[in-house]
Scaffold this active site. Structure first.
Site, mmCIF file in Angstrom:
data_model
loop_
_atom_site.group_PDB
_atom_site.id
_atom_site.type_symbol
_atom_site.label_atom_id
_atom_site.label_comp_id
_atom_site.label_asym_id
_atom_site.label_seq_id
_atom_site.Cartn_x
_atom_site.Cartn_y
_atom_site.Cartn_z
ATOM 1 N N LYS A 36 0.835 -1.202 0.000
ATOM 2 C CA LYS A 36 0.000 0.000 0.000
ATOM 3 C C LYS A 36 0.878 1.263 0.000
ATOM 4 O O LYS A 36 0.596 2.232 -0.707
ATOM 5 C CB LYS A 36 -0.887 -0.045 1.252
ATOM 6 N N PHE A 153 -14.662 15.808 10.845
ATOM 7 C CA PHE A 153 -16.089 15.843 10.494
ATOM 8 C C PHE A 153 -16.269 15.623 9.002
ATOM 9 O O PHE A 153 -17.183 16.146 8.395
ATOM 10 C CB PHE A 153 -16.699 17.188 10.914
ATOM 11 N N PHE A 250 -29.886 17.279 5.435
ATOM 12 C CA PHE A 250 -30.142 16.042 6.187
ATOM 13 C C PHE A 250 -31.609 15.858 6.528
ATOM 14 O O PHE A 250 -31.967 15.362 7.588
ATOM 15 C CB PHE A 250 -29.260 15.970 7.442
ATOM 16 N N CYS A 261 -19.662 5.772 9.898
ATOM 17 C CA CYS A 261 -19.736 6.632 11.092
ATOM 18 C C CYS A 261 -21.047 6.542 11.866
ATOM 19 O O CYS A 261 -21.052 6.192 13.042
ATOM 20 C CB CYS A 261 -19.497 8.073 10.689
ATOM 21 N N LYS A 264 -21.901 3.218 13.728
ATOM 22 C CA LYS A 264 -20.921 2.938 14.774
ATOM 23 C C LYS A 264 -21.012 3.979 15.903
ATOM 24 O O LYS A 264 -20.976 3.633 17.082
ATOM 25 C CB LYS A 264 -19.540 2.990 14.108
ATOM 26 N N LYS A 321 -23.843 5.274 -0.039
ATOM 27 C CA LYS A 321 -24.267 6.567 -0.608
ATOM 28 C C LYS A 321 -23.487 6.758 -1.900
ATOM 29 O O LYS A 321 -22.512 6.027 -2.137
ATOM 30 C CB LYS A 321 -24.037 7.707 0.381
ATOM 31 N N ARG A 328 -19.935 -0.240 3.830
ATOM 32 C CA ARG A 328 -20.216 -0.479 5.247
ATOM 33 C C ARG A 328 -21.631 -0.041 5.633
ATOM 34 O O ARG A 328 -22.019 1.089 5.374
ATOM 35 C CB ARG A 328 -19.162 0.232 6.122
#
Ligand code: UDX
Length: 443
Positions: A36, A153, A250, A261, A264, A321, A328
């Site tokens: 990597k 964020f 949102f 995020c 979790k 998305k 995930r």
């Protein structure tokens, strides 16, 4: 200009490193995977993120961005070490800190001069205190080490922009020394800095993410009620959005939030509350609503059809998305196994997520059903009896209502992202089920 080392080259670490270099710092990104590291040295990003490779190449060429597996060399030179490794969710909902602990020990054993260790990973409130103690316990040399909290964020797909043009930078420190180092690291970014104590910074991160998750679950909850009373959630959201206190972001009802995020971080905060004997009802409800929401369309379809057995089902969109190859907690991962169990013959399309999905469900037979991957949405729709839309990719939104009617055997569409107008679908002869909006029958 500061010498900065970044531990971990996932979304958070790599984007942090690249953006630090872009702001004039000398940055070394550390990863344990030699392959990597070689790839990244060549300016190739291991993750799909808009604008990232361009900035990687630019800063590698100008000599400000380096990649290495030699962690000791990187850490001993650093004035600040940023830790951005994963904190995956454990079975009980708590955050698993084993990757942070590994890096923290390596840092402690490598440092030869004073250093600020900055935790970017999302960690339960109080963890930074523990990391600081842990590092000081393992220090080999007599140096000053403090830990600061600096939550990120960034959203996937716009991570670079979200970092370079963040609304605010939150730093949580316990001394002037730490506050000054971190403030000077971020000065070139020209973004407002919110400087608080460490536990507050940790809490700001959870409270922000969980608030956004709550906002989505709230809209999904209202959407479900809209369906029962004949209101339209999109118009409801529009009507709400003019109020500055609510805002216009949102508010999209859909098939539930996914990603690395929200799921979790809601579990982790709920777990933290439970540990302290507190019942965090808002977040419990957020999680429950989201879990149910993911299967909303499957349940609707199941009521509608006699069987999925042997039926061609088009699945459009696999990622959680658009703009990312990340699967995930994606709604597709909750629905596809159920469809396969019911014997569906799935034709799946996603512009970038197919290869990752194949790792869970290789092409071919699974339980009673079968899955085939196609490279354009129209092939998935051809002769299909049912279509599920799980992600609002541009390539999927570009399909006109008429194409569903033309291509499908029976134009029955379950849209988890409210891409189309209910009337336009009806006008084009498509039976269209979406989230929180009335079902309009074609006359
Ligand atoms: C999120 C936060 O936005 C980011 O600030 C934080 O640091 C990490 O978590 P991310 O998970 O990349 O970022 O994606 P985001 O764009 O926020 O979307 C999360 C999920 O919510 C997606 O599944 C999306 O489809 C869903 N969503 C978002 C909705 O269902 N409705 C909305 O109105 C917005």
């Amino acid at each position: 200009m500061k010498n900065i080392a970044v531990a971990g080259t996932g979304y958070v670490g790599l984007v942090t490193g690249v953006c630090m270099a872009e702001n004039g710092h000398n940055v070394t990104c550390v990863d344990i995977d030699e392959q990597k590291v070689q790839t990244m040295r060549a300016g190739i990003s291991p993750i799909f993120e808009a604008g990232l490779e361009e900035l990687m190449k630019k800063n590698i060429e100008s000599g400000k961005l380096h990649f290495t597996t030699e962690f000791a060399a990187a850490y001993k030179e650093a004035e600040a070490v940023f830790i951005g490794v994963g904190t995956p969710e454990k079975k009980d909902g708590s955050a698993d800190l084993k990757y942070i602990a590994t890096v923290a020990k390596q840092v402690a054993e490598s440092l030869e001069k004073d250093c600020l260790v900055v935790i970017k990973s999302t960690v339960p409130v109080g963890t930074n205190d523990k990391i600081e103690k842990f590092i000081n316990d393992f220090l080999v040399n007599d140096v000053r080490v403090e830990v600061a909290s600096n939550p990120e964020f960034l959203a996937q797909g716009s991570a670079v922009k979200d970092t370079l043009e963040a609304d605010r930078i939150v730093i949580g420190t316990e001394s002037k020394w730490a506050e000054e180092i971190l403030t000077s690291v971020y000065k070139p970014f020209g973004i407002p800095i919110v400087s608080v104590n460490r536990r507050t910074a940790e809490m700001i991160k959870y409270a922000s993410n969980d608030f956004l998750a709550l906002k989505i679950s709230y809209m999904n909850d209202i959407a479900n009620l809209c369906e029962l009373v004949g209101a339209d959630i999109q118009d409801v959201a529009k009507g709400m959005s003019y109020d500055d206190r609510i805002g216009d972001k949102f508010l999209n009802a859909g098939i539930g939030y996914g990603g690395s995020c929200f799921p979790k971080d809601t579990s982790a905060l709920e777990f933290l509350a439970r540990q302290h004997g507190y019942d965090l009802r808002t977040i419990k409800a957020t999680i429950d609503i989201n879990t149910e929401q993911k299967l909303k369309l499957f349940e609707k379809a199941r009521q509608q059809l006699i069987t999925f057995n042997g039926i061609k089902v088009a699945v459009l969109g696999l990622t959680f998305k658009p703009g990312t190859d990340d699967l995930r907690e994606a709604p597709s991962l909750a629905n596809v196994p159920l469809l396969l169990e019911q014997g569906a013959d799935i034709y799946a399309y996603d512009p970038v997520g197919g290869d990752n999905f194949k790792e869970f469900y290789p092409e071919g037979n699974h339980s009673q059903g079968e899955i085939t991957y196609v490279d354009n949405p129209e092939t998935a729709l051809e002769e299909a009896s049912v279509c599920f839309i799980f992600t609002e990719w541009g390539e999927i939104k570009a399909i006109t209502p008429k194409r569903y009617k033309d291509l499908m055997r029976s134009p029955l569409v379950f849209d988890g992202r409210n891409i189309y107008g209910v009337q336009e679908m009806a006008d084009n002869g498509v039976e269209y089920h979406s989230i929180g909006r009335p079902l309009v029958k074609n006359k």
